[in-house]
Write a protein that holds these residues in place. Structure first.
Motif, PDB file in Angstrom:
ATOM      1  N   PRO A 163       0.845  -1.199   0.000  1.00  0.00           N
ATOM      2  CA  PRO A 163       0.000   0.000   0.000  1.00  0.00           C
ATOM      3  C   PRO A 163       0.883   1.253   0.000  1.00  0.00           C
ATOM      4  O   PRO A 163       2.061   1.198   0.361  1.00  0.00           O
ATOM      5  CB  PRO A 163      -0.753  -0.115   1.319  1.00  0.00           C
ATOM      6  CG  PRO A 163       0.233  -0.786   2.233  1.00  0.00           C
ATOM      7  CD  PRO A 163       1.020  -1.746   1.370  1.00  0.00           C
ATOM      8  N   TYR A 164       0.310   2.371  -0.417  1.00  0.00           N
ATOM      9  CA  TYR A 164       1.054   3.624  -0.221  1.00  0.00           C
ATOM     10  C   TYR A 164       0.768   4.115   1.198  1.00  0.00           C
ATOM     11  O   TYR A 164      -0.272   3.796   1.768  1.00  0.00           O
ATOM     12  CB  TYR A 164       0.666   4.663  -1.287  1.00  0.00           C
ATOM     13  CG  TYR A 164      -0.724   5.238  -1.243  1.00  0.00           C
ATOM     14  CD1 TYR A 164      -1.023   6.364  -0.463  1.00  0.00           C
ATOM     15  CD2 TYR A 164      -1.763   4.659  -1.984  1.00  0.00           C
ATOM     16  CE1 TYR A 164      -2.312   6.905  -0.438  1.00  0.00           C
ATOM     17  CE2 TYR A 164      -3.051   5.193  -1.959  1.00  0.00           C
ATOM     18  CZ  TYR A 164      -3.315   6.315  -1.188  1.00  0.00           C
ATOM     19  OH  TYR A 164      -4.596   6.841  -1.157  1.00  0.00           O
ATOM     20  N   PRO A 165       1.696   4.810   1.870  1.00  0.00           N
ATOM     21  CA  PRO A 165       2.962   5.303   1.330  1.00  0.00           C
ATOM     22  C   PRO A 165       4.138   4.341   1.453  1.00  0.00           C
ATOM     23  O   PRO A 165       5.229   4.660   0.979  1.00  0.00           O
ATOM     24  CB  PRO A 165       3.216   6.542   2.187  1.00  0.00           C
ATOM     25  CG  PRO A 165       2.639   6.187   3.531  1.00  0.00           C
ATOM     26  CD  PRO A 165       1.403   5.366   3.217  1.00  0.00           C
ATOM     27  N   GLU A 166       3.960   3.164   2.045  1.00  0.00           N
ATOM     28  CA  GLU A 166       5.140   2.323   2.305  1.00  0.00           C
ATOM     29  C   GLU A 166       5.738   1.728   1.036  1.00  0.00           C
ATOM     30  O   GLU A 166       6.861   1.231   1.045  1.00  0.00           O
ATOM     31  CB  GLU A 166       4.809   1.212   3.313  1.00  0.00           C
ATOM     32  CG  GLU A 166       3.914   0.111   2.802  1.00  0.00           C
ATOM     33  CD  GLU A 166       3.657  -0.946   3.884  1.00  0.00           C
ATOM     34  OE1 GLU A 166       4.084  -2.083   3.684  1.00  0.00           O
ATOM     35  OE2 GLU A 166       3.054  -0.621   4.924  1.00  0.00           O
ATOM     36  N   ASN A 167       5.035   1.781  -0.084  1.00  0.00           N
ATOM     37  CA  ASN A 167       5.517   1.197  -1.338  1.00  0.00           C
ATOM     38  C   ASN A 167       6.295   2.199  -2.195  1.00  0.00           C
ATOM     39  O   ASN A 167       6.459   2.006  -3.398  1.00  0.00           O
ATOM     40  CB  ASN A 167       4.343   0.644  -2.157  1.00  0.00           C
ATOM     41  CG  ASN A 167       3.416   1.740  -2.674  1.00  0.00           C
ATOM     42  OD1 ASN A 167       3.549   2.903  -2.321  1.00  0.00           O
ATOM     43  ND2 ASN A 167       2.480   1.357  -3.525  1.00  0.00           N
ATOM     44  N   GLY A 168       6.799   3.271  -1.579  1.00  0.00           N
ATOM     45  CA  GLY A 168       7.451   4.333  -2.330  1.00  0.00           C
ATOM     46  C   GLY A 168       6.490   5.456  -2.648  1.00  0.00           C
ATOM     47  O   GLY A 168       6.838   6.385  -3.369  1.00  0.00           O
ATOM     48  N   ASP A 169       5.288   5.356  -2.089  1.00  0.00           N
ATOM     49  CA  ASP A 169       4.225   6.363  -2.242  1.00  0.00           C
ATOM     50  C   ASP A 169       3.690   6.427  -3.667  1.00  0.00           C
ATOM     51  O   ASP A 169       3.648   7.482  -4.297  1.00  0.00           O
ATOM     52  CB  ASP A 169       4.689   7.744  -1.769  1.00  0.00           C
ATOM     53  CG  ASP A 169       3.584   8.467  -0.994  1.00  0.00           C
ATOM     54  OD1 ASP A 169       2.400   8.269  -1.329  1.00  0.00           O
ATOM     55  OD2 ASP A 169       3.909   9.213  -0.054  1.00  0.00           O
ATOM     56  N   TRP A 170       3.266   5.275  -4.146  1.00  0.00           N
ATOM     57  CA  TRP A 170       2.623   5.124  -5.446  1.00  0.00           C
ATOM     58  C   TRP A 170       1.263   4.449  -5.273  1.00  0.00           C
ATOM     59  O   TRP A 170       1.062   3.717  -4.310  1.00  0.00           O
ATOM     60  CB  TRP A 170       3.454   4.234  -6.366  1.00  0.00           C
ATOM     61  CG  TRP A 170       4.729   4.815  -6.842  1.00  0.00           C
ATOM     62  CD1 TRP A 170       5.958   4.725  -6.237  1.00  0.00           C
ATOM     63  CD2 TRP A 170       4.930   5.553  -8.048  1.00  0.00           C
ATOM     64  NE1 TRP A 170       6.909   5.363  -6.985  1.00  0.00           N
ATOM     65  CE2 TRP A 170       6.296   5.887  -8.107  1.00  0.00           C
ATOM     66  CE3 TRP A 170       4.087   5.967  -9.078  1.00  0.00           C
ATOM     67  CZ2 TRP A 170       6.854   6.614  -9.162  1.00  0.00           C
ATOM     68  CZ3 TRP A 170       4.639   6.686 -10.123  1.00  0.00           C
ATOM     69  CH2 TRP A 170       5.998   7.002 -10.162  1.00  0.00           C
ATOM     70  N   PRO A 171       0.345   4.650  -6.235  1.00  0.00           N
ATOM     71  CA  PRO A 171      -0.817   3.763  -6.260  1.00  0.00           C
ATOM     72  C   PRO A 171      -0.320   2.315  -6.289  1.00  0.00           C
ATOM     73  O   PRO A 171       0.706   2.029  -6.933  1.00  0.00           O
ATOM     74  CB  PRO A 171      -1.522   4.138  -7.575  1.00  0.00           C
ATOM     75  CG  PRO A 171      -1.102   5.540  -7.845  1.00  0.00           C
ATOM     76  CD  PRO A 171       0.320   5.628  -7.343  1.00  0.00           C
TER      77      PRO A 171
END
Length: 217
Positions: A163-171
């Motif tokens: 999920p964002y933001p933990e994924n680099g802040d992407w959808p």
């Protein structure tokens, strides 16, 4: 019939998917505040819902405008704009599977805004030569318990889309990329290059769809 490797729990010969365009030819992008991840997320998943698709795909060798949202891609003299992998836009928590037998080469959380976030890189051998596969924008929990050199079998679950933001802040999406040479890097590898270096990076990063065989890409 040739059996394609399983990367995600979708059958791309049967399940509805949508090829998404993030180049300057997509007029929608000029109207969006792409620095606002919630707005970007609503756009991506709104397009999927509109099309009746369960996953969005695409992006290899695409000259994109979406990287203007992050200074991470503007830190060199020439901005990085050409995408070197395939993106799979799907709900956070979607499981991700290893496409081939191999070992864990490296992993880390690339936590800059617009970066990969949690990333796993596997090392494989194809025709007696090394090949590496990168899985970016995962959940942080995907890195738990991993060991460098750990053996992985094709089809093993290696993580989930984060999920964002933990994924680099992407959808939520998976960035999947192949590399023939890691250039001495660990836990990270360029997923976007500048226009002037496009030919160099495409030689190192072959089209993942040669392996996946998704129609329309």
């Amino acid at each position: 019939m040739l059996r394609r490797p399983m990367l995600l729990p979708f059958d791309f010969t049967k399940d509805p998917y949508l090829v998404l365009d993030f180049s300057a030819t997509n007029p929608d992008l000029a109207t969006l505040d792409l620095t606002n991840t919630a707005v970007f997320n609503d756009y991506v998943f709104g397009k999927l819902q509109q099309a009746g698709a369960i996953v969005g795909v695409g992006g290899y060798n695409e000259h994109r405008v979406i990287y203007r949202r992050s200074e991470h891609f503007q830190q060199t003299v020439e901005p990085r704009v050409v995408h070197l992998g395939i993106d799979f836009w799907a709900e956070a928590g979607t499981p991700v599977f290893a496409v081939m037998d191999g070992v864990v080469h490296s992993f880390q959380d690339n936590a800059n805004f617009g970066d990969y976030g949690p990333t796993i890189i596997l090392e494989h051998e194809v025709n007696y030569r090394p090949l590496y596969s990168l899985y970016g924008h995962l959940s942080r929990s995907s890195l738990n318990g991993l060991l460098w050199g750990q053996k992985i079998k094709a089809g093993d679950k290696i993580g989930e889309i984060g999920p964002y933001p933990e994924n680099g802040d992407w959808p939520p999406h998976l960035h999947f990329q192949l590399m023939t040479d890691m250039l001495g890097l660990t836990g990270d590898f360029p997923g976007v290059c500048s226009l002037s270096e496009r030919a160099y990076w495409l030689r190192i990063c072959p089209d993942p769809n040669r392996l996946l065989g998704i129609a329309g890409l």
